[in-house]
Design a protein around this motif. Structure first.
Motif, PDB file in Angstrom:
ATOM      1  N   TYR A 286      43.073  -0.240  -1.378  1.00 36.60           N
ATOM      2  CA  TYR A 286      42.316  -0.309  -2.631  1.00 36.60           C
ATOM      3  C   TYR A 286      42.853   0.707  -3.638  1.00 36.60           C
ATOM      4  N   ASP A 287      43.225   1.861  -3.128  1.00 35.97           N
ATOM      5  CA  ASP A 287      43.771   2.895  -4.015  1.00 35.97           C
ATOM      6  C   ASP A 287      45.138   2.479  -4.555  1.00 35.97           C
ATOM      7  N   PHE A 290      44.203  -0.742  -7.011  1.00 36.62           N
ATOM      8  CA  PHE A 290      43.335  -0.509  -8.164  1.00 36.62           C
ATOM      9  C   PHE A 290      43.316   0.939  -8.643  1.00 36.62           C
ATOM     10  N   GLY A 291      43.871   1.847  -7.837  1.00 35.12           N
ATOM     11  CA  GLY A 291      43.929   3.237  -8.233  1.00 35.12           C
ATOM     12  C   GLY A 291      42.587   3.940  -8.224  1.00 35.12           C
ATOM     13  N   GLU A 292      41.663   3.467  -7.400  1.00 34.64           N
ATOM     14  CA  GLU A 292      40.350   4.100  -7.324  1.00 34.64           C
ATOM     15  C   GLU A 292      39.742   3.922  -5.933  1.00 34.64           C
ATOM     16  N   PHE A 293      38.666   4.667  -5.674  1.00 32.78           N
ATOM     17  CA  PHE A 293      37.994   4.590  -4.381  1.00 32.78           C
ATOM     18  C   PHE A 293      37.013   3.413  -4.404  1.00 32.78           C
ATOM     19  N   PRO A 294      37.017   2.570  -3.369  1.00 34.23           N
ATOM     20  CA  PRO A 294      36.155   1.387  -3.365  1.00 34.23           C
ATOM     21  C   PRO A 294      34.675   1.718  -3.188  1.00 34.23           C
TER      22      PRO A 294
END
Length: 346
Positions: A286-287, A290-294
């Protein structure tokens, strides 16, 4: 499949999903509420599935539980080490082999890299203790048996405050009343009856559950946190009964039943692989994408999906079925397969 065991599979499915949701980061208010009956329900179901014949042959019980609990426990522990070691090449801390071996040997959550594995060793201890106590007092009155199981539970709470015993032996003592209740529910054939009396008292049981939960403090059996022991048992008993009744009422919803029974049958793989493996894979991917924490529900959904894929893949290989899914091997069949393999090689 009988209605009785279908209901139990649904219970197992719901319970393991609640465990995964709690580890995925479901809001603490919801998770703390589930803690009151989540693990007690697991132990109660274990008691329900415990067969009386095991009281006549402890060696069979130990042998069976070794293959179904300890072999998958060790396999998951070894897998976890190599998985964490492989992540060290991505910049994560490299696991210490000595600490990892120590954790597997002690079998308690605070020492394990894969924390949910504590339940497998604890469940092994729980069933051995249950056998010993039932073998000793099975000819006595039910009232006396209840006194004994609650005494064992109290001793377990006391020991847990002094020292967390290896393989969750102190927790196993605390769990004895839940196993005993499950065993007696099966003995009384409760799930094969209409539960008319229960239905009439449903509101009363629900109110007792809510009161006990609100009066008691946080529950965490892994960390030996029980709050008030009387309220702990009341909440565990009433919450478990409510969930079982709820699952019984779901029988008519066939698509939901099929899903939950499948999850229930795959609960071992989900328990051993969801937290340290599936969740980690989800977070990393996911990181990267999308470059973020799910969000917790993303971790939960994809984590369970990955565990199911692991189960499907391992199910195609007999040896993986043994070491990962806890399927007791057919030694004659295995020896025949090995002999055939050697003949083909030669």
């Amino acid at each position: 499949m009988s209605k009785r065991f279908e209901t139990i599979d649904i219970v197992k499915g719901i319970t393991i999903l609640l465990v995964v949701a709690g580890h995925a980061g479901v809001p603490s208010e919801i998770n703390d509420f589930f803690r009151n009956f989540r693990m007690p329900l697991f132990f109660l179901v274990t008691g329900f599935l415990f067969s009386a014949y095991k009281f006549e042959n402890v060696s069979n019980l130990i042998n069976n539980r070794f293959w179904t609990l300890i072999v998958p426990y060790v396999t998951a522990g070894i897998f976890t080490f190599f998985f964490l070691f492989s992540l060290s090449f991505l910049g994560r801390d490299k696991p210490l082999l000595t600490e990892h071996i120590k954790g597997i040997a002690i079998g308690n959550g605070e020492y394990l890299s894969n924390i949910p594995l504590w339940f497998l060793t604890c469940l092994f201890s729980t069933q051995i203790i249950f056998y010993i106590f039932m073998k000793s007092i099975q000819s006595t009155t039910v009232f006396f048996q209840w006194i004994i199981v609650f005494t064992l539970g109290t001793i377990g709470v006391f020991l847990g405050e002094i020292q967390h015993l290896p393989w969750g032996i102190d927790v196993a003592l605390v769990a004895q009343p839940f196993l005993f209740m499950g065993y007696k529910l099966k003995d009384l054939k409760v799930l094969e009856k209409n539960w008319k009396i229960f239905s009439l008292s449903f509101i009363s049981i629900f109110l007792i559950f809510l009161i006990s939960v609100n009066l008691n403090s946080l529950i965490d059996m892994n960390n030996r946190v029980y709050g008030n022991i009387i309220l702990f048992y009341i909440g565990g008993f009433t919450g478990s009964i409510l969930v079982i009744k709820f699952c019984e009422l779901m029988i008519s919803f066939r698509s939901t039943v099929r899903f939950l029974t499948y999850i229930g049958k795959e609960s071992l793989v989900i328990l051993t692989f969801h937290m340290q493996f599936s969740f980690t894979v989800v977070v990393i991917l996911y990181d990267l994408i999308f470059g973020e924490f799910p969000a917790w529900y993303t971790i939960f959904t994809l984590g369970v999906t990955i565990c199911i894929l692991v189960s499907v893949i391992t199910g195609k290989f007999p040896y993986l079925n043994i070491i990962i899914k806890g399927k007791k091997p057919d030694l004659k069949r295995l020896s025949s397969s090995m002999l055939s393999f050697k003949q083909n090689v030669n």
